[in-house]
Scaffold this active site. Structure first.
Site, mmCIF file in Angstrom:
data_model
loop_
_atom_site.group_PDB
_atom_site.id
_atom_site.type_symbol
_atom_site.label_atom_id
_atom_site.label_comp_id
_atom_site.label_asym_id
_atom_site.label_seq_id
_atom_site.Cartn_x
_atom_site.Cartn_y
_atom_site.Cartn_z
ATOM 1 N N GLU A 158 13.357 26.312 105.411
ATOM 2 C CA GLU A 158 12.100 26.197 106.165
ATOM 3 C C GLU A 158 10.896 26.247 105.216
ATOM 4 O O GLU A 158 10.064 27.163 105.288
ATOM 5 C CB GLU A 158 11.997 27.290 107.224
ATOM 6 C CG GLU A 158 12.965 27.100 108.371
ATOM 7 C CD GLU A 158 12.675 27.995 109.566
ATOM 8 O OE1 GLU A 158 11.916 28.971 109.409
ATOM 9 O OE2 GLU A 158 13.205 27.730 110.650
ATOM 10 N N GLU A 314 19.578 25.449 112.906
ATOM 11 C CA GLU A 314 19.442 26.809 113.430
ATOM 12 C C GLU A 314 19.001 26.777 114.886
ATOM 13 O O GLU A 314 18.106 26.017 115.262
ATOM 14 C CB GLU A 314 18.345 27.580 112.671
ATOM 15 C CG GLU A 314 18.682 27.992 111.274
ATOM 16 C CD GLU A 314 17.543 28.813 110.668
ATOM 17 O OE1 GLU A 314 16.784 29.453 111.429
ATOM 18 O OE2 GLU A 314 17.405 28.782 109.441
HETATM 19 C C1 GAL Z 1 14.211 30.885 110.788
HETATM 20 C C2 GAL Z 1 14.740 31.145 109.398
HETATM 21 C C3 GAL Z 1 15.985 32.015 109.406
HETATM 22 C C4 GAL Z 1 15.803 33.172 110.331
HETATM 23 C C5 GAL Z 1 15.463 32.655 111.705
HETATM 24 C C6 GAL Z 1 15.312 33.730 112.736
HETATM 25 O O1 GAL Z 1 12.857 30.639 110.740
HETATM 26 O O2 GAL Z 1 15.036 29.932 108.754
HETATM 27 O O3 GAL Z 1 16.242 32.453 108.094
HETATM 28 O O4 GAL Z 1 14.784 33.984 109.849
HETATM 29 O O5 GAL Z 1 14.262 31.960 111.655
HETATM 30 O O6 GAL Z 1 14.973 33.176 113.987
#
Ligand code: GAL
Length: 672
Positions: A158, A314
């Site tokens: 990110e 994710e």
């Molecule tokens: C994203 C990040 C992850 C984790 C996740 C939690 O922004 O890439 O490492 O922190 O959020 O929701």
């Protein structure tokens, strides 16, 4: 199901939809790792992202690498049949970097330093950070490039999510270099920034700095170029890693997880540098409309590489930890939202994260494996069910989403629009795009996104919610699109400035005047809460505008609606010249829906089949297959006529030509 179209994401290495999550084994004793692999198999996992925050473990002191533990993790995963997207581990430098090189820490516009102790504490332009990052990436590539588990590289994480910009002295020097490359001479910079205004003329390059906190508005040209520079600076971090990886492991694709319509990075340019796009999606389960925003983000991600399949890198199985109130996904929501990503072109869906952390700031973030017993976990049940379903959907892989409508989005125009000192500080691009997207979504229409200057000929309908900054090439493309029979809708305050944020003279919106057949004499932003009625023809007030209005003169356009009251009473509000429509205010929901229905009608654009508003219907096709995704976001059982010969891959079997969507349910149907 046939397996003749392996996912292009991983160069054909995995014949199934990708399923898994971020795996952070360094947070756990080794005994847990073996159990992890057993559970991954049980859950139907085939891909995990490893090492995203492992830099401090991999390089505990500068130049000393400790790979033994990662060797064991990767071997174990491979033995269990898992594939790995190996992270470059550069998302968060170890504390030693800040300690030894404090100048690598980022700084805000007011001079505040951002220290170690959280994550992502690096100045994107820092040579120290970049050199160390590239050295680590090279070591990883040499060691693991031909490890049989490794199928892709996950660069950074990110990029820019916490530190999209840095105003420190290192950044200032890099900004000057960037400006020299852009303008060659200081004279040219002075001209482009209009520095004769407020005595801002620069006589020496060293006088030029990032737009730090100033007594009042910093120069808009300076601010706009700084936004461009910041996006480029982080992109250079990515491409430096990518170049090493392509050189040492040319057969492995490189991706990074993007964040939908993320304001700070020009993702059109970023996507060009990736081998495939990945995306992180965290809609708020507490917001009943958030699935539409998620759909929009996913449509954007797909569009960034011209419709290529992408990866949902994710999402949370249940709850996040970073909202004020972290409402969990209700039963079935994770499954439905996963299918939404597939419907909108993803070839896999992964989670943050595999095993819920015991320590650290994310210990209350849900994970595939919860803290408590698995046999009492709804999350674990849902995770396993989804994994098992996805393993039977090979037919989806590599197919592409069908769309004949598009929305135009341009990052530099977005940046320029939202710089301060405008007629209204409340015109936000995402709100304008969201309005149009929601109306199109409500009509069941699948939407692509396109960049400014793109060839639009494959679309029947193109919407430009706002394009404050218009360059000649874009105007020409829009003109030829309409000349070619396309239907175009342009929103207010478009076509105002050139690429330097300088006004196009000769009557707004000068570069679009011929196309739209209007001349905007001046802007009339509305006060907070103020609304203005709109009348179509001689009819009654049938819609309202808010936020903005304009004194519009029709110069060849037909007037479709006029302002009904106030200073602008009787003057054009919505116009049309041939296929080019112009909307000079922010329409209320019903008004915009009516407008979009009319546009779709004219353009012959419709959804794949008639469905109620809370049901999404999207088709992916390719290689002789057409696959329909139906997602019921509503609470009612809903019959949908899908026609003869449909093969139900997921969902309740068809009864004749009709399938029944359960409340919150999903159907995946092979049409051909
Ligand atoms: C994203 C990040 C992850 C984790 C996740 C939690 O922004 O890439 O490492 O922190 O959020 O929701």
């Amino acid at each position: 199901m046939s397996v003749d179209m392996p996912s292009p994401l991983l160069g054909g290495r995995l014949p199934h939809l990708l399923y898994g999550g971020d795996y952070n084994p360094e947070q756990w004793p080794e005994e847990v790792w073996a159990e992890d692999v057993v559970l991954m198999r049980e859950a139907g996992v085939n891909l995990v992202c490893v090492g995203i925050f492992s830099w401090a473990r991999l390089e505990p002191t500068p130049g000393t690498f400790e790979f033994g533990w990662l060797d064991r993790v990767l071997d174990l995963l491979h033995g269990g049949g898992m594939s790995v997207a190996l992270a470059t581990a550069t998302a968060s430098p170890p504390p030693w970097m800040a300690h030894r090189h404090p100048e690598s820490l980022p700084q805000l516009a007011d001079g505040t330093r951002l220290w170690q102790g959280g994550r992502q504490q690096y100045c994107p332009s820092s040579p120290v950070y970049r050199e160390h990052a590239v050295r680590l990436v090279e070591a990883l590539a040499r060691r693991y490039g031909d490890h049989p588990a490794v199928v892709a590289w996950h660069a950074g994480n990110e990029y820019g999510c916490h530190v999209p910009a840095c105003w420190c002295d290192v950044s200032a020097a890099a900004f000057r270099n960037w400006l020299r490359a852009r303008y060659q001479t200081l004279e040219e910079l002075n001209r482009s920034w209009g520095t004769d205004f407020w005595s801002q003329r620069y006589g020496d390059w060293e006088e030029v700095i990032p737009p730090r906190t100033a007594p009042t508005y910093p120069n808009p040209g300076q601010q706009l170029d700084f936004r461009r520079f910041c996006s480029d600076a982080l992109l250079e971090c990515l491409t430096a890693e990518r170049d090493v990886l392509h050189r040492l492991t040319p057969e492995l694709p490189v991706t990074t997880n993007l964040m939908g319509p993320y304001e700070h990075l020009d993702y059109w340019r970023w996507a060009e540098e990736l081998d495939f796009c990945s995306h992180d999606s965290y809609p708020d389960p507490a917001d009943p409309g958030s699935y539409v925003d998620a759909a929009m983000a996913q449509d954007l991600i797909r569009s960034l590489r011209g419709g290529d399949p992408w990866l949902l890198m994710e999402q949370t199985p249940g709850r996040v930890n970073w909202r004020r109130r972290n409402v969990a996904k209700r039963p079935g929501m994770m499954r439905r939202w996963s299918y939404q990503a597939l419907a909108r072109g993803a070839d896999g869906t992964l989670f943050f994260q595999w095993r819920a952390s015991r320590a650290g700031a994310e210990k209350f973030h849900s994970a595939m494996v919860p803290h408590g017993p698995l046999d009492r976990s709804r999350t674990w049940d849902e995770v396993r069910q989804l994994g098992s379903e996805l393993s039977g959907l090979d037919a989806v892989i590599g197919t592409r989403v069908e769309a004949t409508a598009a929305i135009l989005v341009d990052w530099p125009s977005w940046w320029a629009l939202e710089l301060p000192s405008k007629p209204s500080g409340d015109v936000r691009l995402l709100e304008q795009i969201g309005d149009w997207y929601r109306a199109l979504h409500r009509c069941g229409v699948t939407v692509d996104f396109v960049r400014a200057g793109a060839d639009l000929s494959r679309y029947a309908l193109v919407v430009v919610p706002n394009l404050y900054m218009v360059e000649r090439e874009t105007a020409t493309r829009l003109e030829s699109f309409v000349e070619g029979g396309g239907t175009l809708a342009v929103g207010f305050f478009s076509g105002i400035v050139d690429g330097f944020d300088q006004i196009h003279l000769g009557g707004y919106p000068a570069p679009l005047r011929r196309l739209l057949g209007v001349m905007v004499e001046d802007f009339r932003p509305l006060a907070e809460g103020e609304q203005v009625g709109l009348r179509f023809g001689d009819g009654p007030v049938a819609a309202t505008g808010s936020l903005w209005s304009e004194i519009v003169h029709a110069d060849g356009a037909d007037v479709l609606a006029t302002y009904a009251e106030g200073e602008l009473a009787g003057l054009p509000a919505i116009t049309r010249r041939g296929g080019a429509y112009y909307v000079s205010t922010r329409l209320d929901e019903g008004g915009l829906l009516g407008m979009v229905l009319a546009l779709c009608e004219r353009a012959g654009v419709r959804g794949p089949l008639p469905v109620p508003p809370e049901v999404e219907a999207v088709v992916r096709s390719g290689e002789g297959r057409r696959i329909l995704f139906l997602l019921n976001h509503g609470g009612a059982e809903t019959p949908v006529a899908v026609g003869e010969g449909a093969e139900v891959l997921i969902g309740t079997p068809a009864d004749g030509e009709t399938i029944t969507l359960e409340p919150g349910g999903v159907s995946v149907i092979r049409l051909t």
